[in-house]
Write a protein that holds these residues in place. Structure first.
Motif, PDB file in Angstrom:
ATOM      1  N   MET A 224      -9.655  11.211  -4.059  1.00  0.00           N
ATOM      2  CA  MET A 224      -8.550  10.277  -4.104  1.00  0.00           C
ATOM      3  C   MET A 224      -8.751   9.358  -5.304  1.00  0.00           C
ATOM      4  O   MET A 224      -9.848   8.880  -5.564  1.00  0.00           O
ATOM      5  N   LYS A 225      -7.671   9.093  -6.017  1.00  0.00           N
ATOM      6  CA  LYS A 225      -7.733   8.238  -7.189  1.00  0.00           C
ATOM      7  C   LYS A 225      -8.038   6.796  -6.802  1.00  0.00           C
ATOM      8  O   LYS A 225      -7.746   6.363  -5.696  1.00  0.00           O
ATOM      9  N   ASN A 226      -8.581   6.074  -7.759  1.00  0.00           N
ATOM     10  CA  ASN A 226      -8.941   4.674  -7.559  1.00  0.00           C
ATOM     11  C   ASN A 226      -7.746   3.856  -7.071  1.00  0.00           C
ATOM     12  O   ASN A 226      -7.865   3.074  -6.128  1.00  0.00           O
ATOM     13  N   ILE A 227      -6.579   4.025  -7.700  1.00  0.00           N
ATOM     14  CA  ILE A 227      -5.407   3.230  -7.325  1.00  0.00           C
ATOM     15  C   ILE A 227      -4.937   3.598  -5.920  1.00  0.00           C
ATOM     16  O   ILE A 227      -4.437   2.735  -5.190  1.00  0.00           O
ATOM     17  N   GLU A 228      -5.099   4.852  -5.510  1.00  0.00           N
ATOM     18  CA  GLU A 228      -4.734   5.241  -4.149  1.00  0.00           C
ATOM     19  C   GLU A 228      -5.645   4.564  -3.135  1.00  0.00           C
ATOM     20  O   GLU A 228      -5.187   4.107  -2.086  1.00  0.00           O
ATOM     21  N   GLN A 229      -6.936   4.485  -3.456  1.00  0.00           N
ATOM     22  CA  GLN A 229      -7.877   3.788  -2.578  1.00  0.00           C
ATOM     23  C   GLN A 229      -7.520   2.302  -2.511  1.00  0.00           C
ATOM     24  O   GLN A 229      -7.548   1.696  -1.441  1.00  0.00           O
ATOM     25  N   PHE A 230      -7.154   1.724  -3.661  1.00  0.00           N
ATOM     26  CA  PHE A 230      -6.750   0.321  -3.679  1.00  0.00           C
ATOM     27  C   PHE A 230      -5.517   0.112  -2.799  1.00  0.00           C
ATOM     28  O   PHE A 230      -5.462  -0.824  -2.004  1.00  0.00           O
ATOM     29  N   ASN A 231      -4.505   0.960  -2.952  1.00  0.00           N
ATOM     30  CA  ASN A 231      -3.273   0.815  -2.172  1.00  0.00           C
ATOM     31  C   ASN A 231      -3.552   0.900  -0.672  1.00  0.00           C
ATOM     32  O   ASN A 231      -3.015   0.110   0.104  1.00  0.00           O
ATOM     33  N   LEU A 232      -4.386   1.841  -0.259  1.00  0.00           N
ATOM     34  CA  LEU A 232      -4.727   1.970   1.160  1.00  0.00           C
ATOM     35  C   LEU A 232      -5.471   0.741   1.658  1.00  0.00           C
ATOM     36  O   LEU A 232      -5.179   0.214   2.729  1.00  0.00           O
ATOM     37  N   CYS A 233      -6.423   0.286   0.856  1.00  0.00           N
ATOM     38  CA  CYS A 233      -7.207  -0.885   1.237  1.00  0.00           C
ATOM     39  C   CYS A 233      -6.320  -2.127   1.287  1.00  0.00           C
ATOM     40  O   CYS A 233      -6.354  -2.890   2.256  1.00  0.00           O
ATOM     41  N   ALA A 234      -5.485  -2.331   0.269  1.00  0.00           N
ATOM     42  CA  ALA A 234      -4.598  -3.493   0.229  1.00  0.00           C
ATOM     43  C   ALA A 234      -3.617  -3.456   1.400  1.00  0.00           C
ATOM     44  O   ALA A 234      -3.372  -4.485   2.039  1.00  0.00           O
TER      45      ALA A 234
ATOM     46  N   ARG B 231     -14.852  -8.897   6.432  1.00  0.00           N
ATOM     47  CA  ARG B 231     -16.179  -8.360   6.140  1.00  0.00           C
ATOM     48  C   ARG B 231     -16.018  -6.938   5.594  1.00  0.00           C
ATOM     49  O   ARG B 231     -15.498  -6.062   6.297  1.00  0.00           O
ATOM     50  N   PRO B 232     -16.454  -6.702   4.354  1.00  0.00           N
ATOM     51  CA  PRO B 232     -16.253  -5.391   3.741  1.00  0.00           C
ATOM     52  C   PRO B 232     -16.744  -4.207   4.584  1.00  0.00           C
ATOM     53  O   PRO B 232     -16.025  -3.215   4.721  1.00  0.00           O
ATOM     54  N   ALA B 233     -17.918  -4.295   5.172  1.00  0.00           N
ATOM     55  CA  ALA B 233     -18.433  -3.169   5.972  1.00  0.00           C
ATOM     56  C   ALA B 233     -17.525  -2.868   7.155  1.00  0.00           C
ATOM     57  O   ALA B 233     -17.288  -1.704   7.497  1.00  0.00           O
ATOM     58  N   GLU B 234     -16.983  -3.908   7.761  1.00  0.00           N
ATOM     59  CA  GLU B 234     -16.064  -3.745   8.891  1.00  0.00           C
ATOM     60  C   GLU B 234     -14.761  -3.084   8.430  1.00  0.00           C
ATOM     61  O   GLU B 234     -14.231  -2.197   9.094  1.00  0.00           O
ATOM     62  N   ILE B 235     -14.264  -3.515   7.276  1.00  0.00           N
ATOM     63  CA  ILE B 235     -13.028  -2.944   6.727  1.00  0.00           C
ATOM     64  C   ILE B 235     -13.239  -1.465   6.401  1.00  0.00           C
ATOM     65  O   ILE B 235     -12.387  -0.627   6.705  1.00  0.00           O
ATOM     66  N   VAL B 236     -14.372  -1.131   5.820  1.00  0.00           N
ATOM     67  CA  VAL B 236     -14.675   0.271   5.491  1.00  0.00           C
ATOM     68  C   VAL B 236     -14.664   1.109   6.764  1.00  0.00           C
ATOM     69  O   VAL B 236     -14.082   2.196   6.791  1.00  0.00           O
ATOM     70  N   ARG B 237     -15.276   0.612   7.822  1.00  0.00           N
ATOM     71  CA  ARG B 237     -15.262   1.345   9.105  1.00  0.00           C
ATOM     72  C   ARG B 237     -13.843   1.506   9.630  1.00  0.00           C
ATOM     73  O   ARG B 237     -13.460   2.569  10.106  1.00  0.00           O
ATOM     74  N   GLU B 238     -13.062   0.438   9.571  1.00  0.00           N
ATOM     75  CA  GLU B 238     -11.678   0.490  10.054  1.00  0.00           C
ATOM     76  C   GLU B 238     -10.841   1.501   9.269  1.00  0.00           C
ATOM     77  O   GLU B 238      -9.931   2.116   9.813  1.00  0.00           O
TER      78      GLU B 238
ATOM     79  N   ASN C 295     -18.184  -0.787   0.186  1.00  0.00           N
ATOM     80  CA  ASN C 295     -18.183  -2.220   0.517  1.00  0.00           C
ATOM     81  C   ASN C 295     -17.824  -3.067  -0.703  1.00  0.00           C
ATOM     82  O   ASN C 295     -17.060  -4.030  -0.594  1.00  0.00           O
ATOM     83  N   THR C 296     -18.375  -2.712  -1.858  1.00  0.00           N
ATOM     84  CA  THR C 296     -18.086  -3.444  -3.089  1.00  0.00           C
ATOM     85  C   THR C 296     -16.624  -3.259  -3.477  1.00  0.00           C
ATOM     86  O   THR C 296     -15.956  -4.203  -3.902  1.00  0.00           O
ATOM     87  N   PHE C 297     -16.104  -2.058  -3.298  1.00  0.00           N
ATOM     88  CA  PHE C 297     -14.695  -1.781  -3.607  1.00  0.00           C
ATOM     89  C   PHE C 297     -13.783  -2.669  -2.762  1.00  0.00           C
ATOM     90  O   PHE C 297     -12.820  -3.258  -3.269  1.00  0.00           O
ATOM     91  N   VAL C 298     -14.069  -2.777  -1.473  1.00  0.00           N
ATOM     92  CA  VAL C 298     -13.272  -3.635  -0.585  1.00  0.00           C
ATOM     93  C   VAL C 298     -13.389  -5.092  -1.032  1.00  0.00           C
ATOM     94  O   VAL C 298     -12.388  -5.810  -1.093  1.00  0.00           O
ATOM     95  N   ALA C 299     -14.593  -5.533  -1.366  1.00  0.00           N
ATOM     96  CA  ALA C 299     -14.788  -6.919  -1.817  1.00  0.00           C
ATOM     97  C   ALA C 299     -13.986  -7.192  -3.095  1.00  0.00           C
ATOM     98  O   ALA C 299     -13.368  -8.257  -3.227  1.00  0.00           O
ATOM     99  N   TYR C 300     -13.969  -6.228  -4.034  1.00  0.00           N
ATOM    100  CA  TYR C 300     -13.172  -6.381  -5.258  1.00  0.00           C
ATOM    101  C   TYR C 300     -11.680  -6.466  -4.930  1.00  0.00           C
ATOM    102  O   TYR C 300     -10.946  -7.229  -5.535  1.00  0.00           O
ATOM    103  N   THR C 301     -11.233  -5.669  -3.960  1.00  0.00           N
ATOM    104  CA  THR C 301      -9.823  -5.676  -3.566  1.00  0.00           C
ATOM    105  C   THR C 301      -9.448  -7.026  -2.967  1.00  0.00           C
ATOM    106  O   THR C 301      -8.414  -7.607  -3.323  1.00  0.00           O
ATOM    107  N   VAL C 302     -10.283  -7.546  -2.081  1.00  0.00           N
ATOM    108  CA  VAL C 302     -10.037  -8.862  -1.486  1.00  0.00           C
ATOM    109  C   VAL C 302      -9.994  -9.918  -2.587  1.00  0.00           C
ATOM    110  O   VAL C 302      -9.087 -10.757  -2.627  1.00  0.00           O
ATOM    111  N   ARG C 303     -10.959  -9.890  -3.491  1.00  0.00           N
ATOM    112  CA  ARG C 303     -11.033 -10.880  -4.571  1.00  0.00           C
ATOM    113  C   ARG C 303      -9.765 -10.836  -5.421  1.00  0.00           C
ATOM    114  O   ARG C 303      -9.199 -11.856  -5.783  1.00  0.00           O
ATOM    115  N   TRP C 304      -9.281  -9.623  -5.741  1.00  0.00           N
ATOM    116  CA  TRP C 304      -8.063  -9.493  -6.544  1.00  0.00           C
ATOM    117  C   TRP C 304      -6.866 -10.080  -5.797  1.00  0.00           C
ATOM    118  O   TRP C 304      -6.045 -10.784  -6.388  1.00  0.00           O
ATOM    119  N   LEU C 305      -6.762  -9.802  -4.507  1.00  0.00           N
ATOM    120  CA  LEU C 305      -5.646 -10.316  -3.708  1.00  0.00           C
ATOM    121  C   LEU C 305      -5.684 -11.845  -3.623  1.00  0.00           C
ATOM    122  O   LEU C 305      -4.638 -12.494  -3.568  1.00  0.00           O
TER     123      LEU C 305
END
Length: 147
Positions: free
Chosen positions: A1-11, A29-36, A52-62
């Motif tokens: 899956m492309k980076n932007i697709e992962q971002f869209n799903l996470c966002a 909590r990034p680990a919790e979000i990854v599990r969800e 976990n870092t990817f989720v943290a970056y997404t939260v920070r951007w938002l």
């Protein structure tokens, strides 16, 4: 899956999560979000960072772009997040016809449609129709919230 697709799903997941708790701030909590997300965000595949870092970056951007408000705790791990007023308004807007909106009686909000699409995120979320719906809704929210 492309980076932007992962971002869209996470966002999408994060927006729905905060919308469901609004107006109460919650910890993200990034680990919790990854599990969800049940495997939708993979370690280092495209994005070269762990999930976990990817989720943290997404939260920070938002937060930095004004979609989330951050209520600072004593440490970063204790910070709570809530939707900004514009993000809340965008999620509560009637779903436009371009995104599958129906008649007034059947019409869903953007948040309801996003929740439907995001509820099934995970390994099966890579299906093109689902990712396209999420991509369109996220694009619409990002455009509306700051137009």
């Amino acid at each position: 899956m492309k980076n932007i697709e992962q971002f869209n799903l996470c966002a999408a997941h994060l927006l729905v999560k905060l919308h469901n708790h609004f107006p109460v701030g919650i910890k993200l909590r990034p680990a919790e979000i990854v599990r969800e997300l049940n495997g939708a965000i993979a370690d280092g595949v495209v994005n070269k960072v762990d999930a976990n870092t990817f989720v943290a970056y997404t939260v920070r951007w938002l937060v930095q772009t004004g979609y989330f408000l951050e209520r600072e705790g004593t440490t970063t791990a204790n910070n709570k997040y809530v939707l900004s007023p514009k993000a809340f308004e965008a999620l509560n807007a009637a779903l436009p016809a371009a995104l599958g909106g129906k008649t007034k009686e059947e019409q869903k909000t953007v948040g309801e449609k996003l929740a439907e699409a995001a509820m099934t995120t995970g390994k099966e979320a890579g299906k093109e129709a689902k990712t396209q719906t999420i991509r369109q809704i996220i694009g619409w929210i990002l455009g509306l919230a700051f137009s």
